[in-house]
Design a protein around this motif. Sequence first.
Motif, PDB file in Angstrom:
ATOM      1  N   PHE A  47       1.053  -1.416   0.096  1.00  0.00           N
ATOM      2  CA  PHE A  47       0.015   0.193   0.008  1.00  0.00           C
ATOM      3  C   PHE A  47       0.720   0.942   0.272  1.00  0.00           C
ATOM      4  CE2 PHE A  47      -2.884   3.115   1.026  1.00  0.00           C
ATOM      5  CZ  PHE A  47      -3.206   3.737   2.414  1.00  0.00           C
ATOM      6  N   VAL A  48       0.410   2.062  -0.911  1.00  0.00           N
ATOM      7  CA  VAL A  48       1.303   3.880  -1.400  1.00  0.00           C
ATOM      8  C   VAL A  48       0.434   5.251  -0.081  1.00  0.00           C
ATOM      9  CG1 VAL A  48       2.075   5.706  -2.552  1.00  0.00           C
ATOM     10  CG2 VAL A  48       2.553   2.753  -2.566  1.00  0.00           C
ATOM     11  N   ALA A  49      -0.917   5.155  -0.985  1.00  0.00           N
ATOM     12  CA  ALA A  49      -1.863   6.012  -0.509  1.00  0.00           C
ATOM     13  C   ALA A  49      -3.087   5.437  -0.923  1.00  0.00           C
ATOM     14  CB  ALA A  49      -1.088   7.228  -1.270  1.00  0.00           C
ATOM     15  N   ALA A  50      -4.512   5.968  -0.077  1.00  0.00           N
ATOM     16  CA  ALA A  50      -5.423   6.352  -0.525  1.00  0.00           C
ATOM     17  C   ALA A  50      -6.749   7.197  -0.348  1.00  0.00           C
ATOM     18  CB  ALA A  50      -5.462   4.698   0.343  1.00  0.00           C
ATOM     19  N   THR A  72       1.559  12.699  -2.022  1.00  0.00           N
ATOM     20  CA  THR A  72      -0.104  13.339  -2.493  1.00  0.00           C
ATOM     21  C   THR A  72      -0.727  12.747  -3.018  1.00  0.00           C
ATOM     22  OG1 THR A  72       1.078  15.501  -1.503  1.00  0.00           O
ATOM     23  CG2 THR A  72      -1.291  15.363  -2.389  1.00  0.00           C
ATOM     24  N   ILE A  73      -1.352  11.899  -2.759  1.00  0.00           N
ATOM     25  CA  ILE A  73      -2.814  11.833  -3.531  1.00  0.00           C
ATOM     26  C   ILE A  73      -4.038  12.637  -3.450  1.00  0.00           C
ATOM     27  CG2 ILE A  73      -3.966  11.029  -1.827  1.00  0.00           C
ATOM     28  CD1 ILE A  73      -4.489   8.152  -3.527  1.00  0.00           C
ATOM     29  N   SER A  74      -4.449  12.654  -5.069  1.00  0.00           N
ATOM     30  CA  SER A  74      -5.293  14.157  -5.304  1.00  0.00           C
ATOM     31  C   SER A  74      -6.508  12.773  -6.380  1.00  0.00           C
ATOM     32  CB  SER A  74      -4.937  15.354  -5.611  1.00  0.00           C
ATOM     33  OG  SER A  74      -3.940  15.209  -6.775  1.00  0.00           O
ATOM     34  N   ASN A  80     -12.416  12.406 -13.657  1.00  0.00           N
ATOM     35  CA  ASN A  80     -12.808  10.799 -13.665  1.00  0.00           C
ATOM     36  C   ASN A  80     -11.240  10.304 -13.161  1.00  0.00           C
ATOM     37  OD1 ASN A  80     -14.296   9.737 -12.705  1.00  0.00           O
ATOM     38  ND2 ASN A  80     -15.339   8.818 -14.758  1.00  0.00           N
ATOM     39  N   THR A  81     -10.171  10.885 -12.522  1.00  0.00           N
ATOM     40  CA  THR A  81      -8.516  11.081 -13.091  1.00  0.00           C
ATOM     41  C   THR A  81      -7.432  11.060 -11.475  1.00  0.00           C
ATOM     42  OG1 THR A  81      -8.632  11.087 -15.373  1.00  0.00           O
ATOM     43  CG2 THR A  81      -6.902  11.172 -14.035  1.00  0.00           C
ATOM     44  N   LEU A  82      -7.776   9.752 -10.389  1.00  0.00           N
ATOM     45  CA  LEU A  82      -6.539   9.171  -9.996  1.00  0.00           C
ATOM     46  C   LEU A  82      -5.086  10.005  -9.563  1.00  0.00           C
ATOM     47  CD1 LEU A  82      -6.855   8.808  -6.256  1.00  0.00           C
ATOM     48  CD2 LEU A  82      -5.949   6.528  -7.715  1.00  0.00           C
ATOM     49  N   TYR A  83      -4.398  10.545  -8.981  1.00  0.00           N
ATOM     50  CA  TYR A  83      -3.216  10.766  -9.326  1.00  0.00           C
ATOM     51  C   TYR A  83      -1.922  10.772  -7.902  1.00  0.00           C
ATOM     52  CZ  TYR A  83      -5.221  14.720 -12.838  1.00  0.00           C
ATOM     53  OH  TYR A  83      -6.029  14.846 -13.428  1.00  0.00           O
ATOM     54  N   LEU A  84      -1.105  10.897  -8.486  1.00  0.00           N
ATOM     55  CA  LEU A  84       0.161  10.486  -6.872  1.00  0.00           C
ATOM     56  C   LEU A  84       0.694  11.242  -7.608  1.00  0.00           C
ATOM     57  CD1 LEU A  84       0.563   9.086  -4.856  1.00  0.00           C
ATOM     58  CD2 LEU A  84       2.078   7.123  -5.923  1.00  0.00           C
ATOM     59  N   GLN A  85       1.361  12.417  -6.764  1.00  0.00           N
ATOM     60  CA  GLN A  85       2.154  13.603  -6.626  1.00  0.00           C
ATOM     61  C   GLN A  85       3.481  12.732  -6.459  1.00  0.00           C
ATOM     62  OE1 GLN A  85       2.392  16.191  -8.805  1.00  0.00           O
ATOM     63  NE2 GLN A  85       5.002  16.232  -8.280  1.00  0.00           N
ATOM     64  N   MET A  86       4.811  12.599  -6.526  1.00  0.00           N
ATOM     65  CA  MET A  86       5.552  12.294  -6.046  1.00  0.00           C
ATOM     66  C   MET A  86       6.866  13.314  -6.077  1.00  0.00           C
ATOM     67  SD  MET A  86       5.738   8.285  -6.966  1.00  0.00           S
ATOM     68  CE  MET A  86       5.585   8.538  -8.880  1.00  0.00           C
TER      69      MET A  86
END
Length: 121
Positions: A47-50, A72-74, A80-86
Motif C-alpha cells: 500500500f502507498v496511499a488512499a 500526495t494523492i488527489s 474521473n482521474t486519480l493522481y499521485l504526486q511524488m
Amino acid sequence: QVQLVESGGGLVQTGGSLRLSCAPSGGTFSRYHMFWFRQAPGKEREFVAASRYTGSITYYDDYADSVKGRFTISRDNAKNTLYLQMTNMKPEDTAVYYCKFSSSDYSLNYWGQGTQVTVSS
C-alpha cells in the motif's frame, strides 16, 4: 469491464519528482475509494496511499509511513482521474505502481496494469 490506465511513470534522479495518473475507460467513480499500491522486484505489493470515500462526496486521505510527507494523492472527479504526486523521491521508491478503484463496500475492485517508476541514485 472497467479498465484503469496508469501513466506518468519513468526514470527520475534521487530527489526528483513525478506525477502518476490513473484514468478509467468509462464510468463514474466519485463514490469509490481509490488507492495506489506498488511492487518492487522480489517484494510483495504494498500500500502507498488512499483516497477513501467517506460519504457526501468527501474523502479521507492516508499514506504509508514510507511516503508520508513526500507523496500526495488527489482526485479530479470532473476528469474521473486519480493522481499521485511524488516528490523528494528515493531509490527505494523504485517499483511498478498500480492504481485500484474499490466500490464503497469493496464488492467491486478494479486494478490498473501498472506503470514503472525508477529512481536512480
